[in-house]
Scaffold this active site. Structure first.
Site, short mmCIF file in Angstrom:
data_model
loop_
_atom_site.label_atom_id
_atom_site.label_comp_id
_atom_site.label_asym_id
_atom_site.label_seq_id
_atom_site.Cartn_x
_atom_site.Cartn_y
_atom_site.Cartn_z
N SER A 132 25.83 2.15 2.79
CA SER A 132 25.22 0.95 3.37
C SER A 132 25.49 0.89 4.86
O SER A 132 24.59 0.66 5.65
CB SER A 132 25.71 -0.33 2.67
OG SER A 132 27.11 -0.43 2.72
N TYR A 183 44.72 -1.72 0.00
CA TYR A 183 43.42 -2.42 0.04
C TYR A 183 42.32 -1.38 -0.11
O TYR A 183 42.22 -0.45 0.69
CB TYR A 183 43.30 -3.18 1.36
CG TYR A 183 41.99 -3.87 1.62
CD1 TYR A 183 41.20 -4.37 0.60
CD2 TYR A 183 41.55 -4.05 2.93
CE1 TYR A 183 40.01 -5.02 0.86
CE2 TYR A 183 40.36 -4.70 3.21
CZ TYR A 183 39.60 -5.18 2.17
OH TYR A 183 38.41 -5.82 2.44
N TYR A 219 40.25 -0.19 2.73
CA TYR A 219 40.93 0.72 3.65
C TYR A 219 41.28 1.99 2.85
O TYR A 219 42.43 2.36 2.71
CB TYR A 219 42.20 0.09 4.23
CG TYR A 219 41.97 -1.11 5.11
CD1 TYR A 219 40.75 -1.31 5.75
CD2 TYR A 219 42.97 -2.05 5.32
CE1 TYR A 219 40.54 -2.42 6.57
CE2 TYR A 219 42.78 -3.15 6.15
CZ TYR A 219 41.55 -3.33 6.76
OH TYR A 219 41.35 -4.43 7.57
N GLY A 225 27.10 -4.27 2.08
CA GLY A 225 27.24 -3.80 0.71
C GLY A 225 28.63 -3.26 0.43
O GLY A 225 29.25 -3.60 -0.58
#
Length: 547
Positions: free
Chosen positions: A117, A486, A489, A190
């Site tokens: 995206s 995360y 990341y 997205g």
């Protein structure tokens, strides 16, 4: 215009390891190429050797299943570089039916799919692969419409739009509504919504993915599903469970949130000589208790002292407050007087302007800057490695003092460490409410980034090793069992799936899955098993089905 015979320039579309991948694309082959160049690329693909038979079969399949087969020349880009992990083709659909046809043909011919995206996957998994498998990229760059409904405080945004394009359309219509996504305005919406998405409003309103209220998705069988038809479990999974596992989201319906017409943005920088270590130590315990209306972060990097020119460490305290300067200053004098925040450190601006200020540290940029998909920022250098952590107990001053010398090493000349305070709304949302589990109990998150230039890439391993040394040093001070990370990341160092068979491996995936999703990982596996049992949508860190 001359097309390189070895297509080496085209490799840059895929091989660059970058936030803004288009910076490395030769201007003659960006995604708005002239139609006649597309025809040349296609004609080359039909004349290449038998080793490219999967590409020929795939293109022939598309020609049979596109409603208008002549449009293929405008939508499909092919490559002839078998020695590098480039795709057999890039499809740039203008319509959902183009994606359905691509999914069908990839399934039929045993090709993997990568969906792009914005092209900001930290490990490049939206456009390349570490495995020698044939794959096709579906680039959603042409599916980027944004429809904002101010009266209902909602918006429909297609996955190929950037965060900045959504922000711009909101700001163009109203100054008092916003959306709680990140400050990286070139990021594809997205990808951000698929993994969470936090920004200056998340302590007040939660993550971007927490504010998704409907979606349209193409599943592994080519069906178009909305919230009702996909069911509660799949709708739960796509809002933070990571991209590339459950299907291709065409568009998202998001809830907009109220903000003041003006917000306050502040920056205060302190070096070690100005007591930075003690201030960072104090901030850890204070910031998560700030009112929800305050977003607080610290960027730590090496600088040259303004006094004697010697290297030192600088901590830059940034904040965005949903209110006026006159309201913020007395509040900070009460909560964190040691920082010494004064009016001169702050500016009032609209919420949209604060996004640009936070990302680029420049005042007065026109809102149209939000539409620039290739804007450079401090975290968008050509080559980089990043990692993430979550901190639940304050790190001691001695812990920070042991870290600082690593920033004096040669590899750290363009390194930065960003601390972002949690608390507020994030403490109120149960960690099982959405796939993103990093909620109550976190003082702050950490993003580590080390950058290097193209001419240094031949020695990239030394920068990667610097990052790994820092990550290892931080082990005693961050979350444990699991050491959380995360998913937006993305970090392949923490584990990958193996592709020696189609079934994948739950055991292998659980190593990294628990770090990203904690106990939500098993529910994501359950959803994957239900909606994509053959594991059609897969990559190095995709959710595996159980067999």
């Amino acid at each position: 215009m001359t097309l390189p015979t070895n297509l080496s320039i085209i490799n840059n579309v895929i091989a660059c390891n970058t936030f803004q991948c288009s910076h490395n694309i030769h201007p003659e082959i960006k995604l708005n190429m002239f139609p006649f160049l597309l025809l040349i690329l296609l004609s080359l693909s039909w004349r290449i050797s038998a080793s490219a038979q999967p590409a020929e079969e795939f293109l022939r399949c598309l020609s049979l299943h596109f409603h208008n087969s002549s449009s293929i020349a405008k939508l499909v880009y092919t490559f002839t570089t078998p020695s590098t992990p480039t795709p057999l083709a890039i499809v740039t659909p203008f319509h959902a039916s183009h994606i359905q046809a691509t999914v069908y043909c990839c399934r039929k011919h045993g090709l993997q799919v990568r969906t792009r995206s914005g092209g900001h996957d930290f490990e490049g998994l939206s456009y390349t692969t570490a495995y020698k498998v044939p794959f096709v990229v579906i680039d959603l760059v042409n599916l980027r419409s944004v429809q904002v409904n101010v009266e209902k405080a909602t918006a429909w945004v297609e996955s190929g739009a950037t965060v900045g394009e959504l922000y711009y359309e909101i700001a163009r219509k109203t100054r008092t509504l916003a959306f709680p996504a990140g400050i990286g305005h070139t990021v594809g919406i997205g990808g951000q919504l698929s993994g969470g998405g936090y920004g200056v409003l998340f302590r007040k309103y939660g993550l971007a993915s927490d504010n998704v209220i409907d979606a349209r998705l193409i599943d592994a069988y080519g069906r178009i599903l909305d919230k009702k038809s996909m069911g509660e479990d799949l709708f739960w999974a796509i809002r933070g469970g990571g991209g590339g596992s459950f299907g291709i989201v065409l568009a998202w319906k998001v809830k907009l949130v109220p903000v003041p017409a003006n917000v306050t943005a502040c920056t205060v920088s302190k070096t070690l000589e100005q007591n930075a270590t003690k201030l960072v130590h104090q901030w850890q315990s204070i910031a998560r208790k700030f009112p929800k209306e305050i977003h607080s972060s610290i960027a730590i990097a090496r600088v040259n002292s303004s006094e004697d020119g010697k290297m030192t460490i600088q901590a830059s305290y940034g904040s965005v407050f949903l209110g006026s300067i006159d309201e913020l200053i007395p509040l900070m004098e009460e909560k964190f007087p040691e920082l010494g925040l004064v009016k001169e450190d702050c500016l009032e601006m609209s919420w949209a302007e604060s996004i640009l200020y936070g990302a680029l540290s420049i005042i007065g940029l026109p809102l149209e800057t939000l539409l620039n998909r290739t804007q450079k920022s401090a975290l968008s250098q050509t080559f980089f490695k990043a990692k993430s952590d979550f901190v639940k107990q304050p790190i001691s001053e001695s812990g920070f003092e042991g870290l600082w010398p690593k920033f004096y090493e040669d590899e750290a000349k363009s390194a930065v460490m960003v601390l972002v305070a949690y608390g507020g709304k994030m403490d109120e949302i149960p960690e099982t409410e959405y796939p993103y589990p990093h909620r109550a109990g976190n003082l702050y998150s950490i993003l580590y980034v080390v950058n290097w230039e193209e001419e240094e890439n031949k020695n990239s391993e030394k920068f990667m090793n610097w990052m790994r040394r820092v990550y290892s040093y931080m082990t005693p001070y961050v979350s444990k069992s699991p050491r959380e990370a995360y998913v937006n990341y993305r970090d392949l160092d923490i584990g990958t799936n193996k592709f020696n068979h189609d079934k994948g491996s739950y055991t292998e995936a659980k190593v990294w899955g628990l770090k990203y999703f904690k106990n939500n990982f098993d529910k994501l596996v359950y959803v994957k098993t239900k909606v994509d049992p053959q594991n059609f949508f897969k990559h190095e860190q995709s959710i595996p089905p159980l067999f």
